[in-house]
Design a protein around this motif. Structure first.
Motif, PDB file in Angstrom:
ATOM      1  N   ASP A  73       0.842  -1.194   0.000  1.00  0.00           N
ATOM      2  CA  ASP A  73       0.000   0.000   0.000  1.00  0.00           C
ATOM      3  C   ASP A  73       0.880   1.247   0.000  1.00  0.00           C
ATOM      4  O   ASP A  73       2.114   1.162  -0.091  1.00  0.00           O
ATOM      5  CB  ASP A  73      -0.983  -0.022   1.175  1.00  0.00           C
ATOM      6  N   LYS A  74       0.269   2.411   0.125  1.00  0.00           N
ATOM      7  CA  LYS A  74       1.013   3.667  -0.007  1.00  0.00           C
ATOM      8  C   LYS A  74       1.982   3.914   1.144  1.00  0.00           C
ATOM      9  O   LYS A  74       2.819   4.819   1.071  1.00  0.00           O
ATOM     10  CB  LYS A  74       0.043   4.838  -0.132  1.00  0.00           C
ATOM     11  N   GLU A  75       1.884   3.121   2.214  1.00  0.00           N
ATOM     12  CA  GLU A  75       2.816   3.247   3.335  1.00  0.00           C
ATOM     13  C   GLU A  75       3.820   2.101   3.380  1.00  0.00           C
ATOM     14  O   GLU A  75       4.544   1.952   4.361  1.00  0.00           O
ATOM     15  CB  GLU A  75       2.042   3.317   4.649  1.00  0.00           C
ATOM     16  N   GLY A  76       3.853   1.305   2.317  1.00  0.00           N
ATOM     17  CA  GLY A  76       4.834   0.231   2.227  1.00  0.00           C
ATOM     18  C   GLY A  76       4.432  -1.065   2.897  1.00  0.00           C
ATOM     19  O   GLY A  76       5.216  -2.020   2.917  1.00  0.00           O
ATOM     20  N   PHE A  77       3.207  -1.140   3.446  1.00  0.00           N
ATOM     21  CA  PHE A  77       2.769  -2.372   4.099  1.00  0.00           C
ATOM     22  C   PHE A  77       2.323  -3.394   3.057  1.00  0.00           C
ATOM     23  O   PHE A  77       1.594  -3.068   2.120  1.00  0.00           O
ATOM     24  CB  PHE A  77       1.616  -2.093   5.065  1.00  0.00           C
ATOM     25  N   ASP A  78       2.746  -4.621   3.263  1.00  0.00           N
ATOM     26  CA  ASP A  78       2.354  -5.720   2.385  1.00  0.00           C
ATOM     27  C   ASP A  78       0.946  -6.171   2.759  1.00  0.00           C
ATOM     28  O   ASP A  78       0.640  -6.380   3.936  1.00  0.00           O
ATOM     29  CB  ASP A  78       3.350  -6.874   2.551  1.00  0.00           C
ATOM     30  N   ARG A  79       0.088  -6.333   1.745  1.00  0.00           N
ATOM     31  CA  ARG A  79      -1.307  -6.702   1.990  1.00  0.00           C
ATOM     32  C   ARG A  79      -1.656  -7.962   1.205  1.00  0.00           C
ATOM     33  O   ARG A  79      -1.169  -8.188   0.095  1.00  0.00           O
ATOM     34  CB  ARG A  79      -2.244  -5.563   1.570  1.00  0.00           C
ATOM     35  N   THR A  80      -2.505  -8.783   1.789  1.00  0.00           N
ATOM     36  CA  THR A  80      -2.985  -9.975   1.095  1.00  0.00           C
ATOM     37  C   THR A  80      -3.995  -9.558   0.030  1.00  0.00           C
ATOM     38  O   THR A  80      -4.390  -8.390  -0.055  1.00  0.00           O
ATOM     39  CB  THR A  80      -3.658 -10.948   2.075  1.00  0.00           C
ATOM     40  N   ASN A  81      -4.444 -10.522  -0.761  1.00  0.00           N
ATOM     41  CA  ASN A  81      -5.443 -10.216  -1.794  1.00  0.00           C
ATOM     42  C   ASN A  81      -6.753  -9.723  -1.184  1.00  0.00           C
ATOM     43  O   ASN A  81      -7.520  -9.015  -1.833  1.00  0.00           O
ATOM     44  CB  ASN A  81      -5.696 -11.448  -2.661  1.00  0.00           C
ATOM     45  N   SER A  82      -7.000 -10.086   0.080  1.00  0.00           N
ATOM     46  CA  SER A  82      -8.205  -9.612   0.775  1.00  0.00           C
ATOM     47  C   SER A  82      -7.906  -8.361   1.610  1.00  0.00           C
ATOM     48  O   SER A  82      -8.690  -7.988   2.480  1.00  0.00           O
ATOM     49  CB  SER A  82      -8.769 -10.716   1.666  1.00  0.00           C
ATOM     50  N   LYS A  83      -6.731  -7.737   1.353  1.00  0.00           N
ATOM     51  CA  LYS A  83      -6.312  -6.470   1.967  1.00  0.00           C
ATOM     52  C   LYS A  83      -5.932  -6.582   3.445  1.00  0.00           C
ATOM     53  O   LYS A  83      -5.827  -5.574   4.146  1.00  0.00           O
ATOM     54  CB  LYS A  83      -7.392  -5.387   1.797  1.00  0.00           C
ATOM     55  N   GLU A  84      -5.716  -7.788   3.927  1.00  0.00           N
ATOM     56  CA  GLU A  84      -5.236  -7.945   5.294  1.00  0.00           C
ATOM     57  C   GLU A  84      -3.728  -7.683   5.338  1.00  0.00           C
ATOM     58  O   GLU A  84      -3.027  -7.832   4.339  1.00  0.00           O
ATOM     59  CB  GLU A  84      -5.541  -9.356   5.800  1.00  0.00           C
ATOM     60  N   TYR A  85      -3.234  -7.313   6.514  1.00  0.00           N
ATOM     61  CA  TYR A  85      -1.810  -7.030   6.678  1.00  0.00           C
ATOM     62  C   TYR A  85      -1.043  -8.324   6.952  1.00  0.00           C
ATOM     63  O   TYR A  85      -1.441  -9.115   7.810  1.00  0.00           O
ATOM     64  CB  TYR A  85      -1.592  -6.050   7.834  1.00  0.00           C
ATOM     65  N   THR A  86       0.057  -8.518   6.224  1.00  0.00           N
ATOM     66  CA  THR A  86       0.910  -9.683   6.493  1.00  0.00           C
ATOM     67  C   THR A  86       1.912  -9.386   7.606  1.00  0.00           C
ATOM     68  O   THR A  86       2.567 -10.298   8.110  1.00  0.00           O
ATOM     69  CB  THR A  86       1.701 -10.087   5.238  1.00  0.00           C
ATOM     70  N   GLY A  87       2.040  -8.114   7.955  1.00  0.00           N
ATOM     71  CA  GLY A  87       3.034  -7.699   8.952  1.00  0.00           C
ATOM     72  C   GLY A  87       4.321  -7.208   8.318  1.00  0.00           C
ATOM     73  O   GLY A  87       5.089  -6.474   8.946  1.00  0.00           O
ATOM     74  N   TRP A  88       4.572  -7.598   7.072  1.00  0.00           N
ATOM     75  CA  TRP A  88       5.789  -7.165   6.381  1.00  0.00           C
ATOM     76  C   TRP A  88       5.642  -5.713   5.921  1.00  0.00           C
ATOM     77  O   TRP A  88       4.571  -5.298   5.483  1.00  0.00           O
ATOM     78  CB  TRP A  88       6.063  -8.047   5.168  1.00  0.00           C
ATOM     79  N   ARG A  89       6.738  -4.967   6.020  1.00  0.00           N
ATOM     80  CA  ARG A  89       6.740  -3.589   5.527  1.00  0.00           C
ATOM     81  C   ARG A  89       8.026  -3.334   4.746  1.00  0.00           C
ATOM     82  O   ARG A  89       9.127  -3.616   5.236  1.00  0.00           O
ATOM     83  CB  ARG A  89       6.626  -2.586   6.681  1.00  0.00           C
ATOM     84  N   ALA A  90       7.868  -2.823   3.544  1.00  0.00           N
ATOM     85  CA  ALA A  90       9.019  -2.510   2.697  1.00  0.00           C
ATOM     86  C   ALA A  90       9.572  -1.140   3.056  1.00  0.00           C
ATOM     87  O   ALA A  90       8.830  -0.246   3.475  1.00  0.00           O
ATOM     88  CB  ALA A  90       8.607  -2.536   1.229  1.00  0.00           C
TER      89      ALA A  90
END
Length: 554
Positions: free
Chosen positions: A157-174
């Motif tokens: 997303d726009k803050e670098g958070f990795d999201r699943t196909n259902s838009k949940e957070y995986t916890g990973w951040r780029a």
């Protein structure tokens, strides 16, 4: 005789590629933790008055709590155990001109644009393989994979958070960063990215519910602790978190994590640590007050994870360089135990004593292909690499050993890691929290050093080249005169845009991709995974015991 040797090599590599035994613990190169770059010739053979020092970038004065003591001394000599004096990285000396010529531009572009991480349905290929484990990957024969199972969706997303196909957070951040000096510049072989994930308790509020603002704050607090400096943040109300983030003595609005560390006290009655000058927020704060997690400058909390993909170099229609879809390596690290400053210092002293008493003793690292190798300082490192078909497979023990020297005993690292301390900050796009597929390396300014010089320019001046092997003629021709002096007008351009230095031309990118693809075909990673076409000449094939580099430590 020559025909026989060629036939032998072909048969050897064909066998090696098709019958690779991941469980094999017999090592071709027991000192694989000493990198190929460490064998570079530091004295110019065409002019003995010209010295090349790429060594300072890794072997430098330590910063607490990294107690790799006296590491800068290694700039002055090839201080290797006797068994490592003969250079084991024989791929460095191979001429791959003919093999590279056989690969067309179209063929290599098609190859690097194939996604070997996800299938056509968007499923993570490795995840499926590891959950349905092949016996050849099951190192302890227990029928299951005991290590990290890839779960990054690579959808940010726009803050670098990795999201699943259902838009949940995986916890990973780029996060974005200035690539480390030399080898990690795309012009020298690969693009890459790095992601961080903190344990669940750093992602949740005091009611143990996921809270994005809590997670963002904890990431910024840890950034401040690792960099040991103030970090600007979006304004927050400290009363919500009950933490004086800006350390002004009251709970008010804060737009900065202030780094001001005072050693906390130990309460002998409660047997807990108290009076923290800096603290996490949310559930992690509660755990800290109960001494169930720990905090200190320069150290990550236990459970911190990093993921690092190394990739090929893709070229867009306008010849702009970008990260390829195809992954060369997926590297993973997890902190599993906490070492205090005192314990880390003792380890540093023990390493110095052992190097003095037993200079030819080879380092050993405990672990396996599933959990990874233990770096003796609280971290496990593990990885996946391409097989002969281009699909990702676990690295062997020896292939993982390749990672361990850099992540254990270097002065430049912070808590065994390289990159988070290089993260871009608030003067950058999205405060440095983004993935390279959202914005590339263009227009990133060179880091200004305390002496007024900038980091990448310093590297060029100290090394008199753009890579450790002095094989990058593109950088050499652009930034150096025939007399080996830097071109002042050219290096000035780097200061406001590092991409001018570190991104290759289209032709060089294609060449590097092809050269590495040959190593993949051979599965000859244990002989070196540096991409080059011509044999490298500025590298020693054999060293003398304690041979001097001719350099003076920086």
């Amino acid at each position: 005789m020559i025909r026989f040797l060629l036939l032998f090599n072909l048969l050897f590599y064909a066998h090696f590629a098709n019958a690779f035994d991941l469980k094999n613990r017999v090592l071709y190169n027991p000192t694989a933790y000493i990198t190929s770059q460490c064998y570079t010739k530091t004295v110019d053979e065409t002019n003995k008055n010209i010295l090349h020092n790429p060594c300072f970038s890794c072997h430098t004065k330590n910063k607490e709590p990294n107690y790799t003591l006296g590491d800068e001394e290694l700039q002055e000599s090839y201080d290797f155990p006797e068994s490592a004096l003969k250079n084991p990285w024989i791929n460095l000396f191979k001429d791959r001109t003919k093999e590279v010529a056989k690969i067309s531009d179209e063929e290599i572009l098609n190859y690097i644009r194939e996604d070997n991480y996800k299938d056509k349905n968007g499923n993570i290929i490795l995840k499926s393989k590891l959950e349905n484990l092949d016996k050849s990957w099951d190192s302890n024969n227990n029928g299951k994979w005991d290590g990290y199972i890839p779960d990054i969706n690579f959808s940010f997303d726009k803050e670098g958070f990795d999201r699943t196909n259902s838009k949940e957070y995986t916890g990973w951040r780029a996060f974005a960063y200035r690539p480390f000096l030399g080898t990690f510049w795309p012009t020298n072989g690969s693009t890459d990215d790095v992601l961080i994930r903190l344990p669940k308790l750093f992602q949740t509020n005091e009611k143990k519910a996921f809270d994005l603002e809590v997670y963002k704050l904890n990431l910024s607090i840890i950034e401040s602790l690792i960099k040991q400096k103030d970090i600007s943040i979006d304004e927050v109300d400290e009363k919500v978190y009950e933490v004086d983030l800006n350390q002004n003595g009251k709970l008010d609005l804060a737009s900065k994590i202030v780094f001001k560390w005072l050693k906390p006290k130990y309460d002998f009655k409660t047997k807990k640590i108290k009076d923290f000058s800096m603290s996490y927020v949310g559930e992690a704060r509660q755990k800290l007050l109960n001494s169930e997690t720990l905090i200190a400058p320069g150290l990550y909390p236990v459970g911190t994870e990093f993921a690092h993909t190394v990739r090929y170099i893709d070229i867009e229609a306008d010849e702009k360089i970008k990260m390829a879809d195809r992954i060369k390596e997926l590297r993973y690290a997890k902190k599993t135990s906490w070492f205090t400053y005192g314990e880390l210092k003792n380890l540093g002293m023990e390493e110095i004593k052992e190097a003095h008493d037993f200079p030819d003793r080879i380092e050993t690292f405990i672990g396996d292909i599933e959990r990874g190798l233990n770096n003796k300082k609280g971290w496990y490192y593990q990885g996946f690499i391409e097989d002969a078909k281009g699909e990702l497979r676990p690295q062997s023990y020896e292939e993982t050993l390749f990672c361990m020297g850099c992540h254990s005993n270097l002065g430049v690292i912070a808590d065994s890691t390289f990159v988070f301390q290089r993260k871009l900050e608030t003067d950058s796009f999205s405060n440095g929290w983004y993935h390279w597929n959202q914005k590339g390396l263009e227009k990133i300014v060179d880091k200004r050093l305390d002496n007024g010089q900038t980091e990448y320019v310093r590297y060029l001046k100290e090394n008199n080249s753009g890579d450790e092997f002095r094989a990058n003629s593109e950088v050499k021709n652009r930034f150096f005169t025939k007399e080996n002096r830097v071109k002042k007008d050219e290096i000035e351009k780097i200061k406001n845009d590092i991409s001018y230095l570190i991104l290759p031309s289209k032709s060089r990118a294609l060449e590097l991709n092809k050269a590495y693809k040959i190593i993949v075909d051979e599965q000859s990673f244990i002989y070196g995974r540096d991409a080059h076409v011509k044999p490298l000449i500025n590298v020693y094939k054999k060293l003398k015991e304690r041979q001097s580099t001719g350099l003076k430590k920086q």
